[in-house]
Design a protein around this motif. Sequence first.
Motif, mmCIF file in Angstrom:
data_model
loop_
_atom_site.group_PDB
_atom_site.id
_atom_site.type_symbol
_atom_site.label_atom_id
_atom_site.label_comp_id
_atom_site.label_asym_id
_atom_site.label_seq_id
_atom_site.Cartn_x
_atom_site.Cartn_y
_atom_site.Cartn_z
ATOM 1 N N GLU A 216 0.810 -1.217 0.000
ATOM 2 C CA GLU A 216 0.000 0.000 0.000
ATOM 3 C C GLU A 216 0.843 1.266 0.000
ATOM 4 O O GLU A 216 0.472 2.278 0.585
ATOM 5 C CB GLU A 216 -1.002 -0.006 1.158
ATOM 6 C CG GLU A 216 -1.823 -1.285 1.148
ATOM 7 C CD GLU A 216 -3.192 -1.130 1.774
ATOM 8 O OE1 GLU A 216 -3.487 -0.082 2.359
ATOM 9 O OE2 GLU A 216 -3.961 -2.089 1.657
ATOM 10 N N THR B 209 3.169 3.788 -2.835
ATOM 11 C CA THR B 209 3.246 4.139 -4.254
ATOM 12 C C THR B 209 4.514 4.923 -4.548
ATOM 13 O O THR B 209 4.951 5.727 -3.718
ATOM 14 C CB THR B 209 2.016 5.007 -4.624
ATOM 15 O OG1 THR B 209 0.858 4.184 -4.615
ATOM 16 C CG2 THR B 209 2.154 5.645 -5.996
ATOM 17 N N ASP C 78 2.393 1.095 -7.991
ATOM 18 C CA ASP C 78 1.703 0.802 -6.728
ATOM 19 C C ASP C 78 2.102 -0.578 -6.231
ATOM 20 O O ASP C 78 1.956 -1.560 -6.959
ATOM 21 C CB ASP C 78 0.174 0.780 -6.927
ATOM 22 C CG ASP C 78 -0.385 2.124 -7.353
ATOM 23 O OD1 ASP C 78 0.294 3.149 -7.156
ATOM 24 O OD2 ASP C 78 -1.509 2.143 -7.898
ATOM 25 N N LEU D 214 -0.488 4.644 -0.912
ATOM 26 C CA LEU D 214 -1.361 4.284 -2.030
ATOM 27 C C LEU D 214 -2.715 4.985 -1.931
ATOM 28 O O LEU D 214 -3.233 5.504 -2.924
ATOM 29 C CB LEU D 214 -1.540 2.757 -2.052
ATOM 30 C CG LEU D 214 -2.504 2.171 -3.080
ATOM 31 C CD1 LEU D 214 -2.134 2.596 -4.485
ATOM 32 C CD2 LEU D 214 -2.510 0.643 -2.999
#
Length: 369
Positions: A258, A260, A270, A294
């Motif tokens: 989670e 990015t 991601d 994320l």
Amino acid sequence: MEEELFCIGCGAKIQTTQPDELGYTPQSALEKGLESGELYCQRCFRLRHYNEIQDVQLTDDDFLRLLNELGRKDALIVNVVDIFDFNGSLIPGLHRFIGDNPVLLVGNKVDILPKSLKKGRLIQWMKERAYEEGLRPEEVLLTSARKPHQMDELLAAIEKYREGRDVYVVGVTNVGKSTLINQIIKQTEGIKDLITTSRFPGTTLDKIEIPLDDGSFLFDTPGIIHRHQMAHYLGKNDLKIIAPHKEIKPKVYQLNAEQTLFLGGLARFDFIQGERSSFIAYVANEIMIHRTKLAKADAFYEKHVGGLLQPPRPEEVEDFPELVRFEFSLKEKTDIVFAGLGWVMVPGPAVIAGWAPKGVDVLTRKALV
Ligand SMILES: Nc1nc2c(ncn2[C@@H]2O[C@H](COP(=O)(O)OP(=O)(O)OP(=O)(O)O)[C@@H](O)[C@H]2O)c(=O)[nH]1
Ligand SMILES: [Mg+2]
């Protein structure tokens, strides 16, 4: 009838009447060029001296005509690809156009790959991808036209397979065909930078013939425009940034699920699911990488594209395509490849999404490093 003259820089037919069309050369420059024996059109002159590009578009028909011509010749085809953008460099259906002519597959720009990369693995991957496309190259070589690197091997391979025939250097735009030919001319004739090269797509406009010792010719050709190349979606100034000039320094990121990574504003990675681990980004050193959560990534992009996330530059954000998402469930060490930009190495099993501007591919391959 007047003798037809061609620009030695881009291959365009010289004309002195229409300033906005291909091959325009002011009368005075034409006379000077004829005197010196090196005739360049105005567009080449500007590119060579000021790095300024004047847009002229070749149509898909022009390329089709060129490709169709290849099948009717008895010649050696040298297909140059950019190893940094191998998928973007493949010419769809090339094997159908070239008939029975032998092909050398040349992966150019090795100078920008990190030293840690295993060349044998890259060559193997190129071979496999070529075969998938139906192309059966006699040999796969890695070169650098800029450094220069492996030029003797390339020249030897060309001599070996051409068996006295003409040689056509083909490939999509910007892979370095003309730079490579300039190196050959420099090595064999001692003339430097004869053909015009530039970081802009669409530099060479028509066939350029270079005489070889035995009366046959080496032809430079205009690069085929392949819409999946990242270069077509970038402004002129940003092209400088994504085209790496120096060896890429891999950047390591410890990521939790989670999280990015943004590769400038050009692509997004991601990490959706998997154990905390080290991911390695291989992109031009000038591209800034930003890490976010994320859950906040959409809003972050919206807010910062063209600002913190560059390229694209602020004035080019409006024309820049939206990012499109591709999801992958990976079982082993894999490269997520952003065509024309670089790749991120995923060390083990994970669920990943890669985002790229609409039109540009995101794909996977067995990790190269
Ligand atoms: N790093 C690196 N850059 C290269 C190399 N060869 C070419 N380039 C760069 O790639 C860009 C395109 O080079 P060109 O030789 O004009 O490419 P081309 O394939 O002839 O392009 P078109 O004429 O548009 O088809 C230029 O900025 C070159 O300096 C190389 O071996 N290494
Ligand atoms: Mg060229």
